[in-house]
Design a protein around this motif. Structure first.
Motif, short mmCIF file in Angstrom:
data_model
loop_
_atom_site.label_atom_id
_atom_site.label_comp_id
_atom_site.label_asym_id
_atom_site.label_seq_id
_atom_site.Cartn_x
_atom_site.Cartn_y
_atom_site.Cartn_z
N LEU A 1 0.84 -1.19 0.00
CA LEU A 1 0.00 0.00 0.00
C LEU A 1 0.87 1.24 0.00
CD1 LEU A 1 -2.75 -1.08 2.56
CD2 LEU A 1 -2.86 -1.15 0.07
N SER A 2 0.43 2.26 -0.71
CA SER A 2 1.19 3.52 -0.76
C SER A 2 0.97 4.33 0.52
CB SER A 2 0.75 4.33 -1.98
OG SER A 2 -0.64 4.63 -1.89
N ARG A 3 1.83 5.29 0.72
CA ARG A 3 1.72 6.13 1.91
C ARG A 3 0.50 7.03 1.81
NH1 ARG A 3 7.57 8.72 1.93
NH2 ARG A 3 7.07 8.68 -0.29
N PRO A 4 -0.09 7.38 2.96
CA PRO A 4 -1.26 8.28 2.93
C PRO A 4 -0.92 9.61 2.30
CG PRO A 4 -1.02 7.25 5.09
CD PRO A 4 0.22 6.92 4.32
N GLY A 5 -1.84 10.16 1.55
CA GLY A 5 -1.66 11.45 0.92
C GLY A 5 -1.17 11.39 -0.50
N THR B 1 17.25 -7.18 -8.49
CA THR B 1 18.31 -6.21 -8.18
C THR B 1 19.65 -6.91 -8.08
OG1 THR B 1 16.73 -4.81 -7.02
CG2 THR B 1 19.06 -4.43 -6.57
N LYS B 2 19.69 -8.10 -7.46
CA LYS B 2 20.95 -8.86 -7.35
C LYS B 2 21.46 -9.29 -8.72
CE LYS B 2 20.19 -10.68 -2.70
NZ LYS B 2 20.05 -11.91 -1.87
N LYS B 3 20.54 -9.44 -9.68
CA LYS B 3 20.93 -9.81 -11.04
C LYS B 3 21.21 -8.60 -11.93
CE LYS B 3 18.09 -14.04 -10.91
NZ LYS B 3 16.96 -14.75 -11.55
N ASN B 4 21.25 -7.42 -11.31
CA ASN B 4 21.46 -6.17 -12.04
C ASN B 4 20.36 -5.90 -13.05
OD1 ASN B 4 23.88 -5.58 -10.64
ND2 ASN B 4 25.05 -6.87 -12.05
N ILE B 5 19.17 -6.29 -12.67
CA ILE B 5 18.00 -6.02 -13.51
C ILE B 5 17.11 -5.03 -12.78
CG2 ILE B 5 15.97 -7.02 -14.61
CD1 ILE B 5 17.42 -9.68 -14.72
N ARG B 6 16.82 -3.93 -13.41
CA ARG B 6 15.97 -2.92 -12.80
C ARG B 6 14.49 -3.28 -13.07
NH1 ARG B 6 16.15 2.17 -10.72
NH2 ARG B 6 14.28 3.47 -11.03
N LYS B 7 13.83 -3.71 -12.04
CA LYS B 7 12.44 -4.10 -12.17
C LYS B 7 11.70 -3.77 -10.89
CE LYS B 7 9.59 -7.94 -13.82
NZ LYS B 7 9.59 -9.35 -14.26
N GLU B 8 10.62 -3.02 -11.00
CA GLU B 8 9.83 -2.62 -9.84
C GLU B 8 8.55 -3.46 -9.75
OE1 GLU B 8 11.15 2.05 -9.39
OE2 GLU B 8 9.14 1.53 -10.14
N THR B 9 8.11 -3.67 -8.54
CA THR B 9 6.93 -4.48 -8.30
C THR B 9 6.12 -3.90 -7.17
OG1 THR B 9 6.13 -6.69 -7.72
CG2 THR B 9 8.20 -6.01 -6.75
N SER B 10 4.84 -4.14 -7.19
CA SER B 10 3.95 -3.70 -6.10
C SER B 10 3.63 -4.83 -5.14
CB SER B 10 2.65 -3.14 -6.69
OG SER B 10 1.94 -4.16 -7.36
N TYR B 11 4.35 -5.96 -5.26
CA TYR B 11 4.09 -7.11 -4.39
C TYR B 11 5.28 -7.37 -3.47
CZ TYR B 11 0.10 -8.26 -7.35
OH TYR B 11 -1.09 -8.22 -8.03
N ARG B 12 4.98 -7.92 -2.30
CA ARG B 12 5.99 -8.35 -1.35
C ARG B 12 5.50 -9.61 -0.65
NH1 ARG B 12 5.12 -3.56 3.20
NH2 ARG B 12 3.04 -4.21 3.89
N CYS B 13 6.42 -10.31 0.02
CA CYS B 13 6.04 -11.54 0.73
C CYS B 13 5.59 -11.19 2.13
CB CYS B 13 7.23 -12.51 0.77
SG CYS B 13 6.84 -14.05 1.62
N LYS B 14 4.38 -11.53 2.45
CA LYS B 14 3.84 -11.20 3.77
C LYS B 14 4.32 -12.18 4.86
CE LYS B 14 -0.48 -12.15 4.65
NZ LYS B 14 -1.95 -12.20 4.56
N GLY B 15 4.89 -13.33 4.46
CA GLY B 15 5.30 -14.32 5.44
C GLY B 15 6.73 -14.14 5.93
N CYS B 16 7.57 -13.47 5.16
CA CYS B 16 8.96 -13.25 5.57
C CYS B 16 9.03 -12.12 6.59
CB CYS B 16 9.82 -12.92 4.35
SG CYS B 16 9.97 -14.28 3.20
#
Length: 452
Positions: free
Chosen positions: A397-401, A415-430
Protein backbone atom coordinates in the motif's frame (compact mmCIF):
# COMPACT_ATOMS: atom_id res chain seq x y z
CA UNK A 1 -6.50 -13.37 -21.59
CA UNK A 2 -4.06 -15.88 -20.08
CA UNK A 3 -5.96 -19.00 -21.15
CA UNK A 4 -3.99 -22.21 -21.67
CA UNK A 5 -5.07 -25.41 -23.38
CA UNK A 6 -6.95 -27.99 -21.31
CA UNK A 7 -5.49 -31.49 -21.01
CA UNK A 8 -7.49 -34.68 -20.61
CA UNK A 9 -6.21 -34.99 -17.03
CA UNK A 10 -7.34 -31.47 -16.20
CA UNK A 11 -10.79 -31.86 -17.72
CA UNK A 12 -11.20 -35.07 -15.71
CA UNK A 13 -10.38 -33.13 -12.53
CA UNK A 14 -12.84 -30.44 -13.57
CA UNK A 15 -15.62 -33.00 -14.00
CA UNK A 16 -14.69 -34.65 -10.69
CA UNK A 17 -14.98 -31.34 -8.83
CA UNK A 18 -18.30 -30.67 -10.61
CA UNK A 19 -19.62 -33.99 -9.30
CA UNK A 20 -18.31 -33.19 -5.82
CA UNK A 21 -20.24 -29.91 -5.85
CA UNK A 22 -23.40 -32.00 -5.94
CA UNK A 23 -22.54 -33.27 -2.45
CA UNK A 24 -22.04 -29.79 -0.98
CA UNK A 25 -24.55 -26.97 -0.56
CA UNK A 26 -22.90 -23.59 -0.92
CA UNK A 27 -24.42 -20.16 -1.79
CA UNK A 28 -21.59 -19.18 -4.16
CA UNK A 29 -19.31 -21.36 -6.25
CA UNK A 30 -16.17 -19.30 -5.57
CA UNK A 31 -16.61 -19.79 -1.80
CA UNK A 32 -15.63 -23.44 -2.22
CA UNK A 33 -12.18 -22.34 -3.46
CA UNK A 34 -11.75 -19.38 -1.10
CA UNK A 35 -8.95 -19.60 1.46
CA UNK A 36 -10.18 -16.57 3.39
CA UNK A 37 -13.79 -17.65 4.04
CA UNK A 38 -13.83 -19.89 7.15
CA UNK A 39 -17.51 -20.84 6.74
CA UNK A 40 -17.37 -22.42 3.29
CA UNK A 41 -13.70 -23.29 2.79
CA UNK A 42 -13.19 -26.82 1.45
CA UNK A 43 -9.46 -27.66 1.12
CA UNK A 44 -10.03 -30.30 -1.58
CA UNK A 45 -11.14 -27.75 -4.19
CA UNK A 46 -8.14 -25.39 -4.02
CA UNK A 47 -5.85 -28.42 -3.59
CA UNK A 48 -6.95 -29.83 -6.96
CA UNK A 49 -7.51 -26.66 -8.99
CA UNK A 50 -7.62 -22.91 -8.46
CA UNK A 51 -11.04 -21.29 -8.47
CA UNK A 52 -10.08 -19.02 -11.35
CA UNK A 53 -9.02 -21.96 -13.52
CA UNK A 54 -12.22 -23.86 -12.71
CA UNK A 55 -14.34 -20.86 -13.72
CA UNK A 56 -12.23 -20.41 -16.85
CA UNK A 57 -12.94 -23.98 -18.00
CA UNK A 58 -16.61 -23.66 -17.03
CA UNK A 59 -16.91 -20.44 -19.02
CA UNK A 60 -15.56 -22.12 -22.17
CA UNK A 61 -17.46 -25.41 -21.76
CA UNK A 62 -19.19 -26.34 -25.03
CA UNK A 63 -20.23 -29.54 -26.82
CA UNK A 64 -20.94 -28.55 -30.44
CA UNK A 65 -19.82 -26.30 -33.26
CA UNK A 66 -19.40 -22.65 -32.34
CA UNK A 67 -22.05 -21.56 -34.84
CA UNK A 68 -24.68 -23.98 -33.44
CA UNK A 69 -28.01 -22.44 -32.44
CA UNK A 70 -30.85 -23.62 -30.19
CA UNK A 71 -31.19 -27.34 -29.55
CA UNK A 72 -28.32 -28.16 -31.93
CA UNK A 73 -25.93 -27.13 -29.12
CA UNK A 74 -26.61 -30.42 -27.31
CA UNK A 75 -28.45 -32.80 -29.70
CA UNK A 76 -25.31 -34.42 -31.14
CA UNK A 77 -23.82 -34.83 -27.67
CA UNK A 78 -27.03 -36.48 -26.40
CA UNK A 79 -27.04 -38.88 -29.36
CA UNK A 80 -23.38 -39.77 -28.76
CA UNK A 81 -23.98 -40.42 -25.04
CA UNK A 82 -27.09 -42.55 -25.56
CA UNK A 83 -25.31 -44.55 -28.26
CA UNK A 84 -22.61 -45.44 -25.73
CA UNK A 85 -25.26 -46.30 -23.13
CA UNK A 86 -26.83 -48.84 -25.51
CA UNK A 87 -23.49 -50.31 -26.62
CA UNK A 88 -22.34 -51.04 -23.07
CA UNK A 89 -25.49 -52.73 -21.76
CA UNK A 90 -27.89 -55.20 -23.35
CA UNK A 91 -31.35 -54.35 -22.06
CA UNK A 92 -33.72 -56.99 -20.71
CA UNK A 93 -37.20 -57.68 -21.96
CA UNK A 94 -39.11 -55.02 -19.98
CA UNK A 95 -38.62 -51.35 -20.96
CA UNK A 96 -40.38 -48.21 -19.75
CA UNK A 97 -40.91 -44.86 -21.46
CA UNK A 98 -41.82 -41.63 -19.67
CA UNK A 99 -40.97 -37.96 -19.28
CA UNK A 100 -38.28 -36.34 -17.13
CA UNK A 101 -38.02 -32.65 -16.28
CA UNK A 102 -34.78 -30.74 -15.61
CA UNK A 103 -35.36 -27.63 -13.51
CA UNK A 104 -34.77 -24.42 -15.50
CA UNK A 105 -36.61 -21.13 -14.92
CA UNK A 106 -34.67 -18.97 -17.37
CA UNK A 107 -35.93 -17.61 -20.66
CA UNK A 108 -36.17 -20.44 -23.16
CA UNK A 109 -38.76 -20.84 -25.89
CA UNK A 110 -39.15 -24.62 -25.34
CA UNK A 111 -39.31 -24.49 -21.55
CA UNK A 112 -42.16 -26.68 -20.30
CA UNK A 113 -44.57 -26.64 -17.37
CA UNK A 114 -45.56 -30.01 -15.89
CA UNK A 115 -47.64 -29.71 -12.74
CA UNK A 116 -47.07 -33.29 -11.57
CA UNK A 117 -43.26 -32.96 -11.57
CA UNK A 118 -41.31 -31.62 -8.59
CA UNK A 119 -39.47 -28.98 -10.66
CA UNK A 120 -42.66 -27.97 -12.55
CA UNK A 121 -40.75 -25.62 -14.89
CA UNK A 122 -37.83 -26.77 -16.99
CA UNK A 123 -36.44 -28.67 -19.95
CA UNK A 124 -38.36 -31.84 -20.79
CA UNK A 125 -36.74 -35.11 -21.81
CA UNK A 126 -38.43 -38.22 -23.17
CA UNK A 127 -36.51 -41.17 -21.74
CA UNK A 128 -36.45 -44.88 -22.47
CA UNK A 129 -35.10 -46.97 -19.59
CA UNK A 130 -35.04 -50.52 -18.35
CA UNK A 131 -37.56 -51.46 -15.69
CA UNK A 132 -34.89 -50.99 -12.98
CA UNK A 133 -33.72 -47.54 -14.12
CA UNK A 134 -30.82 -47.84 -16.61
CA UNK A 135 -31.20 -45.03 -19.18
CA UNK A 136 -31.03 -46.37 -22.76
CA UNK A 137 -32.26 -43.57 -24.99
CA UNK A 138 -33.51 -40.01 -24.59
CA UNK A 139 -34.77 -37.09 -26.61
CA UNK A 140 -34.92 -33.46 -25.51
CA UNK A 141 -38.13 -31.60 -26.30
CA UNK A 142 -37.19 -28.51 -28.32
CA UNK A 143 -40.52 -27.17 -29.53
CA UNK A 144 -42.52 -27.91 -32.66
CA UNK A 145 -40.56 -29.97 -35.17
CA UNK A 146 -40.71 -29.98 -38.95
CA UNK A 147 -42.18 -33.13 -40.57
CA UNK A 148 -39.56 -35.85 -40.98
CA UNK A 149 -39.42 -39.21 -42.62
CA UNK A 150 -39.52 -42.00 -40.05
CA UNK A 151 -41.32 -45.18 -39.15
CA UNK A 152 -44.41 -43.34 -37.91
CA UNK A 153 -44.76 -40.66 -40.58
CA UNK A 154 -48.51 -41.31 -40.96
CA UNK A 155 -49.21 -41.38 -37.24
CA UNK A 156 -49.56 -38.86 -34.44
CA UNK A 157 -46.68 -36.99 -32.82
CA UNK A 158 -46.63 -39.34 -29.84
CA UNK A 159 -46.49 -42.38 -32.12
CA UNK A 160 -43.53 -40.90 -34.00
CA UNK A 161 -41.81 -40.17 -30.69
CA UNK A 162 -42.30 -43.69 -29.31
CA UNK A 163 -41.10 -45.32 -32.54
CA UNK A 164 -38.05 -43.04 -32.66
CA UNK A 165 -36.97 -43.91 -29.11
CA UNK A 166 -37.72 -47.61 -29.63
CA UNK A 167 -36.01 -47.84 -33.02
CA UNK A 168 -32.91 -49.74 -31.73
CA UNK A 169 -35.16 -52.24 -29.89
CA UNK A 170 -37.88 -53.00 -32.40
CA UNK A 171 -38.21 -56.58 -33.77
CA UNK A 172 -36.43 -57.96 -30.68
CA UNK A 173 -39.46 -59.06 -28.61
CA UNK A 174 -39.28 -56.36 -25.91
CA UNK A 175 -42.22 -55.38 -23.71
CA UNK A 176 -42.74 -51.59 -23.47
CA UNK A 177 -44.58 -49.91 -20.58
CA UNK A 178 -46.02 -46.40 -21.07
CA UNK A 179 -48.60 -44.11 -19.44
CA UNK A 180 -51.78 -42.76 -21.01
CA UNK A 181 -50.01 -39.83 -22.74
CA UNK A 182 -48.56 -42.19 -25.35
CA UNK A 183 -50.85 -45.21 -25.54
CA UNK A 184 -53.48 -45.80 -28.21
CA UNK A 185 -54.95 -48.78 -30.05
CA UNK A 186 -53.26 -47.72 -33.28
CA UNK A 187 -49.80 -47.45 -31.65
CA UNK A 188 -50.20 -50.82 -29.91
CA UNK A 189 -51.05 -52.44 -33.25
CA UNK A 190 -47.98 -50.89 -34.89
CA UNK A 191 -45.74 -52.12 -32.08
CA UNK A 192 -47.09 -55.67 -32.11
CA UNK A 193 -46.55 -55.76 -35.89
CA UNK A 194 -42.91 -54.88 -35.09
CA UNK A 195 -42.73 -57.77 -32.58
CA UNK A 196 -42.86 -55.46 -29.56
CA UNK A 197 -45.47 -55.80 -26.80
CA UNK A 198 -46.81 -52.82 -24.88
CA UNK A 199 -48.82 -52.29 -21.70
CA UNK A 200 -50.05 -49.14 -20.02
CA UNK A 201 -52.91 -46.92 -18.98
CA UNK A 202 -55.24 -45.51 -21.63
CA UNK A 203 -57.15 -42.26 -21.97
CA UNK A 204 -60.89 -42.66 -22.49
CA UNK A 205 -61.03 -40.08 -25.32
CA UNK A 206 -58.75 -41.89 -27.78
CA UNK A 207 -60.42 -42.28 -31.17
CA UNK A 208 -59.84 -46.02 -31.60
CA UNK A 209 -61.16 -47.01 -28.15
CA UNK A 210 -64.06 -49.52 -28.10
CA UNK A 211 -67.26 -47.60 -27.30
CA UNK A 212 -68.67 -50.44 -25.19
CA UNK A 213 -65.70 -50.36 -22.79
CA UNK A 214 -65.62 -46.56 -22.54
CA UNK A 215 -69.33 -46.17 -21.70
CA UNK A 216 -69.65 -49.22 -19.46
CA UNK A 217 -70.62 -48.33 -15.86
CA UNK A 218 -68.88 -50.55 -13.31
CA UNK A 219 -69.15 -51.21 -9.60
CA UNK A 220 -66.06 -51.37 -7.45
CA UNK A 221 -64.03 -54.50 -8.22
CA UNK A 222 -65.70 -55.23 -11.59
CA UNK A 223 -63.52 -55.86 -14.66
CA UNK A 224 -64.43 -55.93 -18.37
CA UNK A 225 -62.31 -56.16 -21.51
CA UNK A 226 -62.50 -56.25 -25.31
CA UNK A 227 -60.10 -57.40 -28.02
CA UNK A 228 -59.21 -56.16 -31.50
CA UNK A 229 -56.75 -58.44 -33.28
CA UNK A 230 -54.00 -58.85 -30.64
CA UNK A 231 -54.76 -55.62 -28.74
CA UNK A 232 -56.72 -55.87 -25.45
CA UNK A 233 -58.51 -52.88 -23.90
CA UNK A 234 -59.80 -53.36 -20.35
CA UNK A 235 -61.58 -51.33 -17.69
CA UNK A 236 -61.45 -51.92 -13.95
CA UNK A 237 -63.20 -50.01 -11.16
CA UNK A 238 -61.11 -49.40 -8.04
CA UNK A 239 -61.64 -46.07 -6.30
CA UNK A 240 -62.21 -44.72 -9.82
CA UNK A 241 -62.34 -46.33 -13.29
CA UNK A 242 -58.97 -47.38 -14.74
CA UNK A 243 -58.57 -48.12 -18.45
CA UNK A 244 -55.67 -50.30 -19.58
CA UNK A 245 -54.31 -51.40 -22.94
CA UNK A 246 -52.02 -54.39 -23.47
CA UNK A 247 -50.73 -56.80 -26.07
CA UNK A 248 -48.55 -58.87 -23.75
CA UNK A 249 -51.02 -60.03 -21.08
CA UNK A 250 -54.48 -61.56 -21.32
CA UNK A 251 -56.82 -59.52 -19.06
CA UNK A 252 -57.74 -61.50 -15.95
CA UNK A 253 -58.11 -61.04 -12.21
CA UNK A 254 -55.20 -62.26 -10.06
CA UNK A 255 -54.44 -62.14 -6.35
CA UNK A 256 -51.55 -59.87 -5.34
CA UNK A 257 -50.08 -58.61 -2.06
CA UNK A 258 -48.80 -55.14 -1.25
CA UNK A 259 -45.60 -54.26 0.69
CA UNK A 260 -47.46 -54.69 3.98
CA UNK A 261 -48.50 -58.26 3.08
CA UNK A 262 -52.17 -57.42 2.55
CA UNK A 263 -53.70 -59.50 -0.26
CA UNK A 264 -56.33 -58.30 -2.73
CA UNK A 265 -57.76 -58.94 -6.21
CA UNK A 266 -56.36 -56.92 -9.11
CA UNK A 267 -56.23 -57.26 -12.94
CA UNK A 268 -53.07 -58.96 -14.22
CA UNK A 269 -52.28 -56.08 -16.63
CA UNK A 270 -52.47 -53.54 -13.77
CA UNK A 271 -50.13 -55.62 -11.61
CA UNK A 272 -47.69 -55.99 -14.51
CA UNK A 273 -47.77 -52.23 -15.22
CA UNK A 274 -47.11 -51.34 -11.56
CA UNK A 275 -44.18 -53.76 -11.43
CA UNK A 276 -42.25 -52.54 -14.49
CA UNK A 277 -43.22 -48.89 -15.05
CA UNK A 278 -41.04 -47.18 -12.42
CA UNK A 279 -37.66 -47.14 -14.25
CA UNK A 280 -37.62 -43.39 -15.06
CA UNK A 281 -38.87 -42.43 -11.60
CA UNK A 282 -36.12 -44.49 -9.97
CA UNK A 283 -33.32 -42.92 -12.02
CA UNK A 284 -34.71 -39.39 -11.50
CA UNK A 285 -34.99 -39.98 -7.76
CA UNK A 286 -31.40 -41.10 -7.24
CA UNK A 287 -29.94 -38.49 -9.62
CA UNK A 288 -31.77 -35.70 -7.75
CA UNK A 289 -30.04 -36.58 -4.45
CA UNK A 290 -26.59 -35.45 -5.67
CA UNK A 291 -27.31 -33.42 -8.78
CA UNK A 292 -24.40 -31.26 -10.00
CA UNK A 293 -26.25 -28.74 -12.28
CA UNK A 294 -26.36 -25.30 -10.65
CA UNK A 295 -28.19 -22.07 -11.46
CA UNK A 296 -27.08 -20.64 -14.80
CA UNK A 297 -28.52 -18.58 -17.63
CA UNK A 298 -26.90 -20.87 -20.21
CA UNK A 299 -29.38 -23.72 -20.49
CA UNK A 300 -27.12 -25.99 -22.54
CA UNK A 301 -24.54 -26.15 -19.71
CA UNK A 302 -27.24 -27.35 -17.35
CA UNK A 303 -28.16 -30.06 -19.87
CA UNK A 304 -24.50 -31.12 -20.18
CA UNK A 305 -24.13 -31.53 -16.42
CA UNK A 306 -27.47 -33.38 -16.29
CA UNK A 307 -26.08 -35.82 -18.85
CA UNK A 308 -23.00 -36.21 -16.65
CA UNK A 309 -25.27 -37.18 -13.74
CA UNK A 310 -27.10 -39.71 -15.94
CA UNK A 311 -23.79 -41.20 -17.09
CA UNK A 312 -22.64 -41.60 -13.47
CA UNK A 313 -25.95 -43.23 -12.52
CA UNK A 314 -25.67 -45.71 -15.41
CA UNK A 315 -22.09 -46.49 -14.42
CA UNK A 316 -23.19 -47.12 -10.82
CA UNK A 317 -25.99 -49.38 -12.07
CA UNK A 318 -23.55 -51.57 -14.01
CA UNK A 319 -20.85 -51.53 -11.32
CA UNK A 320 -23.24 -52.62 -8.60
CA UNK A 321 -24.85 -55.30 -10.78
CA UNK A 322 -21.70 -56.94 -12.13
CA UNK A 323 -18.92 -56.03 -9.68
CA UNK A 324 -20.79 -55.90 -6.39
CA UNK A 325 -23.39 -58.57 -7.25
CA UNK A 326 -26.22 -56.18 -6.26
CA UNK A 327 -24.92 -55.87 -2.69
CA UNK A 328 -27.54 -54.01 -0.65
CA UNK A 329 -24.89 -52.26 1.44
CA UNK A 330 -23.27 -50.59 -1.59
CA UNK A 331 -25.07 -47.31 -2.17
CA UNK A 332 -25.02 -44.66 -4.88
CA UNK A 333 -23.09 -42.21 -2.67
CA UNK A 334 -20.34 -44.81 -2.11
CA UNK A 335 -19.80 -45.17 -5.85
CA UNK A 336 -19.80 -41.41 -6.46
CA UNK A 337 -17.16 -40.85 -3.78
CA UNK A 338 -14.92 -43.58 -5.20
CA UNK A 339 -15.37 -42.24 -8.72
CA UNK A 340 -14.57 -38.65 -7.71
CA UNK A 341 -11.36 -39.74 -6.00
CA UNK A 342 -10.25 -41.47 -9.20
CA UNK A 343 -11.19 -38.51 -11.38
CA UNK A 344 -9.32 -35.91 -9.30
CA UNK A 345 -6.31 -38.22 -8.81
CA UNK A 346 -6.24 -38.97 -5.07
CA UNK A 347 -7.57 -42.55 -5.04
CA UNK A 348 -4.10 -44.11 -4.65
CA UNK A 349 -2.73 -41.51 -2.23
CA UNK A 350 -3.22 -41.93 1.48
CA UNK A 351 -4.01 -38.27 2.00
CA UNK A 352 -6.19 -36.73 4.70
CA UNK A 353 -7.94 -33.41 4.95
CA UNK A 354 -5.43 -31.99 7.42
CA UNK A 355 -2.61 -32.92 5.04
CA UNK A 356 -4.18 -30.74 2.35
CA UNK A 357 -4.09 -27.80 4.72
CA UNK A 358 -0.65 -28.38 6.28
CA UNK A 359 1.40 -29.76 3.41
CA UNK A 360 2.94 -27.44 0.89
CA UNK A 361 1.46 -29.39 -2.01
CA UNK A 362 -1.77 -27.47 -1.44
CA UNK A 363 -0.19 -24.65 -3.47
CA UNK A 364 0.85 -26.77 -6.43
CA UNK A 365 -1.65 -25.07 -8.70
CA UNK A 366 -0.15 -21.63 -7.95
CA UNK A 367 2.68 -19.97 -9.84
CA UNK A 368 4.97 -20.21 -6.84
CA UNK A 369 5.69 -22.79 -4.17
CA UNK A 370 6.00 -21.72 -0.51
CA UNK A 371 8.83 -22.58 1.80
CA UNK A 372 8.68 -26.06 3.33
CA UNK A 373 11.44 -25.51 5.88
CA UNK A 374 9.05 -24.93 8.75
CA UNK A 375 5.35 -25.06 9.44
CA UNK A 376 3.39 -21.80 9.45
CA UNK A 377 3.52 -20.00 12.78
CA UNK A 378 0.63 -18.42 14.58
CA UNK A 379 1.05 -14.78 15.53
CA UNK A 380 -1.07 -12.11 17.18
CA UNK A 381 -2.96 -14.72 19.20
CA UNK A 382 -5.67 -13.23 21.35
CA UNK A 383 -9.09 -14.29 22.55
CA UNK A 384 -10.71 -13.48 19.20
CA UNK A 385 -7.83 -13.48 16.73
CA UNK A 386 -5.54 -16.19 15.40
CA UNK A 387 -3.74 -15.26 12.17
CA UNK A 388 -1.74 -17.90 10.36
CA UNK A 389 0.97 -16.32 8.24
CA UNK A 390 2.61 -18.00 5.27
CA UNK A 391 4.65 -17.07 2.22
CA UNK A 392 1.90 -15.32 0.29
CA UNK A 393 2.12 -12.26 -1.94
CA UNK A 394 0.47 -9.05 -0.80
CA UNK A 395 0.35 -5.68 -2.48
CA UNK A 396 2.33 -2.81 -0.97
CA UNK A 397 0.00 0.00 0.00
CA UNK A 398 1.19 3.52 -0.76
CA UNK A 399 1.72 6.13 1.91
CA UNK A 400 -1.26 8.28 2.93
CA UNK A 401 -1.66 11.45 0.92
CA UNK A 402 -0.32 10.06 -2.38
CA UNK A 403 -2.41 9.66 -5.50
CA UNK A 404 -1.27 6.10 -6.17
CA UNK A 405 -3.12 3.23 -4.52
CA UNK A 406 -0.06 0.95 -4.35
CA UNK A 407 3.66 1.62 -3.89
CA UNK A 408 6.31 0.22 -6.26
CA UNK A 409 9.73 -0.98 -5.00
CA UNK A 410 12.70 -2.68 -6.62
CA UNK A 411 12.48 -6.49 -6.69
CA UNK A 412 15.07 -7.97 -4.36
CA UNK A 413 15.98 -10.89 -6.68
CA UNK A 414 16.10 -8.85 -9.88
CA UNK A 415 18.31 -6.21 -8.18
CA UNK A 416 20.95 -8.86 -7.35
CA UNK A 417 20.93 -9.81 -11.04
CA UNK A 418 21.46 -6.17 -12.04
CA UNK A 419 18.00 -6.02 -13.51
CA UNK A 420 15.97 -2.92 -12.80
CA UNK A 421 12.44 -4.10 -12.17
CA UNK A 422 9.83 -2.62 -9.84
CA UNK A 423 6.93 -4.48 -8.30
CA UNK A 424 3.95 -3.70 -6.10
CA UNK A 425 4.09 -7.11 -4.39
CA UNK A 426 5.99 -8.35 -1.35
CA UNK A 427 6.04 -11.54 0.73
CA UNK A 428 3.84 -11.20 3.77
CA UNK A 429 5.30 -14.32 5.44
CA UNK A 430 8.96 -13.25 5.57
CA UNK A 431 10.05 -11.16 8.59
CA UNK A 432 11.50 -8.31 6.48
CA UNK A 433 8.71 -8.52 3.85
CA UNK A 434 10.98 -8.19 0.80
CA UNK A 435 9.52 -6.77 -2.43
CA UNK A 436 9.35 -9.57 -5.00
CA UNK A 437 7.85 -9.78 -8.46
CA UNK A 438 5.67 -12.91 -8.95
CA UNK A 439 8.19 -14.88 -11.08
CA UNK A 440 10.85 -14.45 -8.37
CA UNK A 441 8.87 -15.88 -5.44
CA UNK A 442 9.95 -19.48 -5.97
CA UNK A 443 13.64 -18.75 -6.60
CA UNK A 444 13.86 -16.42 -3.60
CA UNK A 445 12.39 -18.89 -1.11
CA UNK A 446 14.36 -21.80 -2.55
CA UNK A 447 17.59 -19.84 -2.01
CA UNK A 448 16.59 -19.20 1.60
CA UNK A 449 15.99 -22.94 2.15
CA UNK A 450 19.38 -23.81 0.63
CA UNK A 451 21.22 -21.28 2.81
CA UNK A 452 19.57 -22.68 5.88
Amino acid sequence: MAYREVTSEEIMKFLGLSLLKGHIKCPKQRNLFSLSDPLHYHPIFSFIMSGRRYEQILRCLYASELEAKGETKVVKFIDMMTLNFRKIYNAGKELSLDESLLLFRGRLHFRQYIKSKKARYGIKFYELTTSDGYVLNMKMYSGKEAPEQNLGENGSKTEKLVLRLMRPYLLHGHHLFMDNYYNSVNLSQKLIDLKTHCTGTLRANRKENPVYIVKKKLKRGEHVWARKNKVYVSKWKDKRPVMMITTGQHPSIVEVSNRFGKRRQKPAEVELYNRYMSGIDRSDQLISYYSCPRKTIRWYKKVLFHLLDIAVWNAYFLYKKYKKNNASSYHYINYREELIKVMIGIHDRNIKGKDMVNQSSIYDNRRFRPSTSSAPQAVNISGTENIITGHWPEQILSRPGTAKKFAFLKCKVCTKKNIRKETSYRCKGCPDKPPLCPPCFESYHNSIDNNE
